[in-house]
Enzyme design. Sequence first.
Site, short mmCIF file in Angstrom:
data_model
loop_
_atom_site.label_atom_id
_atom_site.label_comp_id
_atom_site.label_asym_id
_atom_site.label_seq_id
_atom_site.Cartn_x
_atom_site.Cartn_y
_atom_site.Cartn_z
N ARG A 20 -8.29 -17.60 -14.69
CA ARG A 20 -7.04 -17.44 -13.94
C ARG A 20 -7.23 -16.91 -12.54
NH1 ARG A 20 -5.74 -15.28 -18.93
NH2 ARG A 20 -5.08 -17.00 -20.25
N VAL A 21 -8.31 -16.21 -12.27
CA VAL A 21 -8.47 -15.66 -10.93
C VAL A 21 -9.69 -16.17 -10.19
CG1 VAL A 21 -7.20 -13.54 -11.39
CG2 VAL A 21 -9.63 -13.61 -11.85
#
Length: 506
Positions: free
Chosen positions: A364-365
């Site tokens: 996600r990052v």
Amino acid sequence: MSTQNFVQNLKNHLTDLSQGVDVKESGIVHSVRDNIVEIIGLDSCMSSEMILIGDSEIPALALNLERDRIGAIVLGDGTQVSEGDTAVRTKEVLSIPIGDDVLGRVVNPLMHALDDGPALKKNPMRPIERLAPGVMARQGVDEPLQTGIKAIDALVPIGRGQRELIIGDRQTGKTTVALDAILNQKDQNMKCVYVAIGQKKSKVMRIVEELKKAGAMEYTTVVLAGASDNPALLYLAPYAGVSIAEYFMDKEEDVLIVYDDLSKHAAAYREISLLLRRPPGREAYPGDVFYAHSRLLERAARRNKEAGGGSITALPIVETQAGDVSGYIPTNVISITDGQIFLETGLFNKGIRPAINVGTSVSRVGGSAQIKSMKKVAGPLKLDLAQYREMESFAQFGSDLDASTRKTLARGKRMTQLLKQNQFSPVPVALQVASLYAANKGFLDDIDPDDVSRYEALLSEYLENNHEDLLSDVAKGWGDDEKDALKKAISDFHEIVKDEFTQSTA
Ligand code: ATP
Ligand code: MG
């Protein structure tokens, strides 16, 4: 107790404190079984405080604080503790000695050396529990941590300070992915900690040999609590590991820590909790197992300069049963991490190794931490693979496919081949970009799928021998100059070797 008495007691206590009198607090062991001791008389003991039992001062960790007694777990040999022994508070949360000399060593969670190296120095003590950096102390994840694994660096990239879960059934290559990531940190200014929880000692020693062979032990510490060890040590291992990581982060360094694996950690904690007679919750785990894991993984962070800098990237590993991610521990850890890498038995057995399911794995990052060239070449790769997956299933039914479907299938097949990778052979990021770029530009389309790996190996060798500067440019930027130069280099190479490879239209 009357109010007057109470006030008098309080006054006495305060006078004692103001006079600096050290009220030595000791209690008595009430019962002992399975390494669990019940102690009475230690009224003001703290949670996770270290207690010393008997004349030989056997350490124990206070875990249950009840009204009239505390439950503690013996960290040494439980058979040496007997009822009636005195138990003395140390008034300190369990601490372990950590210094630079832990690099290259195999230690247990109490920092006793398990290898045949020299004794560790008398390093300053650090508590194994520490508050995780708060929001204000953190900084966004924008610097990549290259694992050297193509499928990960391209599709589920990891950034420094991130927590990425590696999850899959047994024997799907979970440990191997984490080890490859450690091997690839050579000369990257990274310290690594590998925490082995509940594994066979012989297996971990083989891993250490592998790390040594690759020169990776120079920057790595292995924390080992083996399958046959006291469950208290298994419970402590990840906290000891992250304390080591924090020691280096406090020196403004970047650290990679692997917890292999948290399923066994949870099982050890369940065993301890049941022995302490805590009420069992879902799947008989204690209610706070989520908290145990979240406070551990929260300690991974990228700290900003004002807060001291440095980062800890965490790769926790969780084992699933028959691919079921809805179990208690998998769902917990999935919800605490910033993404997960799914490994599947089916893919592993088909020979797709690392057996990463690129459809369901996410980061996600990490995307914001990817280097520019990789980000650009990974885009078409994702698209091609997604289309391939979709068409692969229904192409089995149709015999005559139109040209564009055939092309998508051919491209997908080669991309899948390209993402295969042997263990212990991480690929530098610039070479990853080069081979993915070659695939994007269609150079692989007329190569037999079985030849893709060989083609890639030759291409890498060619680029390393003839275009060293170009490779370092590609790692830094991705302008028209780099693109054109790389395309030219690849097509030069293609001209040289193309007759060597069997032409294929499959
Ligand atoms: P466990 O559940 O026992 O911890 P695991 O999921 O950690 O297993 P590994 O021990 O990493 O799996 O790998 C299982 C086996 O597969 C090992 O023998 C390893 O050598 C092999 N293996 C893993 N990855 C690869 C790869 N990329 N290429 C070839 N062999 C591999
Ligand atoms: Mg493993």
